[in-house]
Motif scaffolding. Structure first.
Motif, PDB file in Angstrom:
ATOM      1  N   VAL A  23       0.830  -1.209   0.000  1.00 22.57           N
ATOM      2  CA  VAL A  23       0.000   0.000   0.000  1.00 22.57           C
ATOM      3  C   VAL A  23       0.864   1.258   0.000  1.00 22.57           C
ATOM      4  CG1 VAL A  23      -1.652   1.356   1.352  1.00 22.57           C
ATOM      5  CG2 VAL A  23      -1.982  -1.117   1.098  1.00 22.57           C
ATOM      6  N   VAL A  24       1.798   1.327   0.931  1.00 23.24           N
ATOM      7  CA  VAL A  24       2.650   2.514   1.035  1.00 23.24           C
ATOM      8  C   VAL A  24       3.492   2.683  -0.236  1.00 23.24           C
ATOM      9  CG1 VAL A  24       4.545   3.589   2.325  1.00 23.24           C
ATOM     10  CG2 VAL A  24       2.704   2.415   3.548  1.00 23.24           C
ATOM     11  N   GLY A  25       3.925   1.563  -0.808  1.00 20.14           N
ATOM     12  CA  GLY A  25       4.788   1.617  -1.978  1.00 20.14           C
ATOM     13  C   GLY A  25       4.165   2.303  -3.171  1.00 20.14           C
ATOM     14  N   VAL A  26       2.856   2.184  -3.333  1.00 19.90           N
ATOM     15  CA  VAL A  26       2.171   2.852  -4.450  1.00 19.90           C
ATOM     16  C   VAL A  26       2.395   4.360  -4.381  1.00 19.90           C
ATOM     17  CG1 VAL A  26      -0.104   3.423  -5.408  1.00 19.90           C
ATOM     18  CG2 VAL A  26       0.428   1.056  -4.781  1.00 19.90           C
ATOM     19  N   TYR A  27       2.329   4.908  -3.178  1.00 16.31           N
ATOM     20  CA  TYR A  27       2.520   6.353  -3.012  1.00 16.31           C
ATOM     21  C   TYR A  27       4.004   6.730  -3.028  1.00 16.31           C
ATOM     22  CZ  TYR A  27      -2.388   6.058  -1.820  1.00 16.31           C
ATOM     23  OH  TYR A  27      -3.742   5.813  -1.867  1.00 16.31           O
ATOM     24  N   VAL A  28       4.866   5.815  -2.607  1.00 19.59           N
ATOM     25  CA  VAL A  28       6.308   6.065  -2.696  1.00 19.59           C
ATOM     26  C   VAL A  28       6.717   6.265  -4.151  1.00 19.59           C
ATOM     27  CG1 VAL A  28       8.585   4.987  -2.434  1.00 19.59           C
ATOM     28  CG2 VAL A  28       6.931   4.854  -0.570  1.00 19.59           C
ATOM     29  N   VAL A  29       6.241   5.380  -5.023  1.00 13.08           N
ATOM     30  CA  VAL A  29       6.574   5.474  -6.443  1.00 13.08           C
ATOM     31  C   VAL A  29       5.899   6.686  -7.080  1.00 13.08           C
ATOM     32  CG1 VAL A  29       6.320   4.317  -8.683  1.00 13.08           C
ATOM     33  CG2 VAL A  29       6.978   2.998  -6.663  1.00 13.08           C
ATOM     34  N   ALA A  30       4.646   6.942  -6.730  1.00 13.52           N
ATOM     35  CA  ALA A  30       3.908   8.069  -7.307  1.00 13.52           C
ATOM     36  C   ALA A  30       4.557   9.407  -6.939  1.00 13.52           C
ATOM     37  CB  ALA A  30       2.457   8.048  -6.846  1.00 13.52           C
ATOM     38  N   ARG A  31       5.121   9.485  -5.737  1.00 12.86           N
ATOM     39  CA  ARG A  31       5.725  10.731  -5.266  1.00 12.86           C
ATOM     40  C   ARG A  31       7.232  10.799  -5.560  1.00 12.86           C
ATOM     41  NH1 ARG A  31       2.032  13.001  -1.420  1.00 12.86           N
ATOM     42  NH2 ARG A  31       3.666  14.195  -0.382  1.00 12.86           N
ATOM     43  N   GLY A 133       0.506  -4.975  14.878  1.00 14.81           N
ATOM     44  CA  GLY A 133      -0.007  -3.724  15.426  1.00 14.81           C
ATOM     45  C   GLY A 133       0.527  -2.513  14.690  1.00 14.81           C
ATOM     46  N   LEU A 134       1.829  -2.503  14.401  1.00 11.87           N
ATOM     47  CA  LEU A 134       2.430  -1.387  13.680  1.00 11.87           C
ATOM     48  C   LEU A 134       1.910  -1.307  12.248  1.00 11.87           C
ATOM     49  CD1 LEU A 134       6.136  -1.693  14.917  1.00 11.87           C
ATOM     50  CD2 LEU A 134       4.542   0.160  15.442  1.00 11.87           C
ATOM     51  N   SER A 135       1.716  -2.472  11.634  1.00 12.19           N
ATOM     52  CA  SER A 135       1.180  -2.493  10.269  1.00 12.19           C
ATOM     53  C   SER A 135      -0.221  -1.897  10.221  1.00 12.19           C
ATOM     54  CB  SER A 135       1.148  -3.927   9.736  1.00 12.19           C
ATOM     55  OG  SER A 135       2.446  -4.469   9.637  1.00 12.19           O
ATOM     56  N   VAL A 136      -1.042  -2.245  11.194  1.00 12.72           N
ATOM     57  CA  VAL A 136      -2.402  -1.711  11.255  1.00 12.72           C
ATOM     58  C   VAL A 136      -2.374  -0.201  11.439  1.00 12.72           C
ATOM     59  CG1 VAL A 136      -4.539  -1.681  12.617  1.00 12.72           C
ATOM     60  CG2 VAL A 136      -3.435  -3.865  12.078  1.00 12.72           C
ATOM     61  N   VAL A 137      -1.463   0.284  12.275  1.00 15.49           N
ATOM     62  CA  VAL A 137      -1.342   1.730  12.496  1.00 15.49           C
ATOM     63  C   VAL A 137      -0.981   2.440  11.191  1.00 15.49           C
ATOM     64  CG1 VAL A 137       0.017   3.537  13.626  1.00 15.49           C
ATOM     65  CG2 VAL A 137      -0.767   1.554  14.945  1.00 15.49           C
ATOM     66  N   VAL A 138      -0.019   1.884  10.454  1.00 14.96           N
ATOM     67  CA  VAL A 138       0.385   2.492   9.182  1.00 14.96           C
ATOM     68  C   VAL A 138      -0.776   2.531   8.197  1.00 14.96           C
ATOM     69  CG1 VAL A 138       1.888   2.257   7.170  1.00 14.96           C
ATOM     70  CG2 VAL A 138       2.801   1.843   9.447  1.00 14.96           C
ATOM     71  N   LEU A 139      -1.501   1.417   8.093  1.00 12.43           N
ATOM     72  CA  LEU A 139      -2.630   1.352   7.164  1.00 12.43           C
ATOM     73  C   LEU A 139      -3.732   2.334   7.561  1.00 12.43           C
ATOM     74  CD1 LEU A 139      -2.837  -2.508   6.643  1.00 12.43           C
ATOM     75  CD2 LEU A 139      -1.987  -0.800   5.022  1.00 12.43           C
ATOM     76  N   LEU A 140      -3.973   2.480   8.852  1.00 12.18           N
ATOM     77  CA  LEU A 140      -4.976   3.430   9.316  1.00 12.18           C
ATOM     78  C   LEU A 140      -4.565   4.863   8.977  1.00 12.18           C
ATOM     79  CD1 LEU A 140      -5.964   1.932  12.804  1.00 12.18           C
ATOM     80  CD2 LEU A 140      -7.350   1.985  10.720  1.00 12.18           C
ATOM     81  N   ILE A 141      -3.275   5.165   9.112  1.00  9.44           N
ATOM     82  CA  ILE A 141      -2.782   6.494   8.769  1.00  9.44           C
ATOM     83  C   ILE A 141      -3.011   6.774   7.288  1.00  9.44           C
ATOM     84  CG2 ILE A 141      -0.703   7.911   8.504  1.00  9.44           C
ATOM     85  CD1 ILE A 141       0.387   6.603  11.055  1.00  9.44           C
ATOM     86  N   ILE A 142      -2.650   5.800   6.452  1.00  7.53           N
ATOM     87  CA  ILE A 142      -2.813   5.975   5.008  1.00  7.53           C
ATOM     88  C   ILE A 142      -4.277   6.158   4.637  1.00  7.53           C
ATOM     89  CG2 ILE A 142      -2.579   4.838   2.763  1.00  7.53           C
ATOM     90  CD1 ILE A 142       0.047   5.899   3.835  1.00  7.53           C
ATOM     91  N   PHE A 143      -5.141   5.321   5.177  1.00  5.83           N
ATOM     92  CA  PHE A 143      -6.554   5.408   4.823  1.00  5.83           C
ATOM     93  C   PHE A 143      -7.214   6.663   5.392  1.00  5.83           C
ATOM     94  CE2 PHE A 143      -6.269   0.594   4.484  1.00  5.83           C
ATOM     95  CZ  PHE A 143      -6.138   0.644   3.099  1.00  5.83           C
ATOM     96  N   ALA A 144      -6.673   7.182   6.497  1.00  5.83           N
ATOM     97  CA  ALA A 144      -7.226   8.406   7.081  1.00  5.83           C
ATOM     98  C   ALA A 144      -6.962   9.622   6.191  1.00  5.83           C
ATOM     99  CB  ALA A 144      -6.634   8.632   8.473  1.00  5.83           C
ATOM    100  N   ILE A 145      -5.851   9.603   5.463  1.00  3.31           N
ATOM    101  CA  ILE A 145      -5.510  10.745   4.600  1.00  3.31           C
ATOM    102  C   ILE A 145      -5.546  10.347   3.122  1.00  3.31           C
ATOM    103  CG2 ILE A 145      -4.071  11.823   6.366  1.00  3.31           C
ATOM    104  CD1 ILE A 145      -1.613  10.802   4.728  1.00  3.31           C
TER     105      ILE A 145
END
Length: 265
Positions: A23-31, A133-145
């Motif tokens: 999930v994060v990688g899609v935005y890493v490449v896009a940015r 737990g950390l993975s869920v936090v990261v995904l929640l951050i991404i989906f929140a914004i």
């Protein structure tokens, strides 16, 4: 294979890490943050080495250093004209710092291998809970914004036109990226974490026609890499990281050449 607890732990940890990096990688490449992700992995390496020296868990030091470094390096990469040179200098400094910390530690040789190249087979049950737990936090951050992040990553001019606070979105994403780098390093190590953060998403850009489809392809390819890598690592007793890297790079090259051939036709 699944009769062994260490393999069950490895699959659980790798699954959530692959989803997060996909999930994060899609935005890493896009940015165009691939180089930044690589730099953060080296900053995280120094943090993990420092944690070992201080008698702490490597993941703790990696998180602290990566989170602090993400803001500073991220701002530097956006503010300075010589951003590649500046980031390269920072990267080299933290690699040297990490080597120094490991040389001062009594357990340098064993921890150096785990930090640099990962050790998913040795993940304990408590570590699995922590990584999930950390993975869920990261995904929640991404989906929140996600809505402003989509605008800012794929249509920066449109984001400015819609009065989106791109500065805030950028900082929040850098925090999520730092966490993703830290937890992704548990599978492929700090030196190769950019494989999971860039290869599946780079391949997904050729296969997806929308942001949701790119996210789906990226996560799917990341899962394919870690699951197959774990199975092959168990069968051959070769490093899991090797198989993950080969699978992801092969998938990218295959799709790249197919797309290039279609364009020529």
């Amino acid at each position: 294979m699944f009769a062994y607890e260490f393999m069950r732990n490895a699959f659980w940890a790798a699954t959530f890490i692959a989803i997060t990096c996909g999930v994060v990688g899609v935005y890493v490449v896009a940015r165009n943050f691939s180089f930044l992700a690589h730099t953060l992995s080296e900053i995280g390496f120094a943090g993990a080495a420092f944690a070992v020296l201080m008698g702490l868990k490597p993941l703790t030091g990696m998180l602290i250093f990566a989170l602090l470094g993400s803001i500073g390096v991220g701002e530097l990469s956006m503010q300075t004209e010589q951003k590649e040179s500046s980031i390269s200098a920072i990267s080299a400094f933290f690699v040297g710092l990490g080597i120094l910390f490991l040389s001062l530690s009594s357990s340098a040789s064993s921890y150096a291998t785990n930090i640099l190249f990962g050790s998913v087979i040795g993940v304990s049950r408590s570590s699995v809970y922590q990584l999930v737990g950390l993975s869920v936090v990261v995904l929640l951050i991404i989906f929140a914004i996600q809505r402003p992040l989509n605008y800012d990553s794929f249509d920066h001019i449109g984001a400015a036109a819609h009065h989106i606070n791109t500065g805030f979105v950028g900082v929040v994403f850098l925090v999520a990226l730092a966490m993703a780098v830290s937890i992704g390093s548990q599978v492929v190590g700090s030196m190769l974490v950019f494989v999971l953060l860039t290869m599946p998403s780079s391949t997904a850009r050729y296969l997806g026609r929308s942001i949701p489809s790119m996210l789906a392809w990226s996560v799917g390819l990341a899962l394919l890499g870690v699951w197959t890598g774990l199975c092959l690592g168990y069968i051959t007793n070769w490093p899991v990281t090797f198989f993950i890297s080969v699978i992801e790079v092969t998938a990218y090259l295959l799709v790249y050449f197919i797309q290039a051939r279609k364009k020529r036709a």
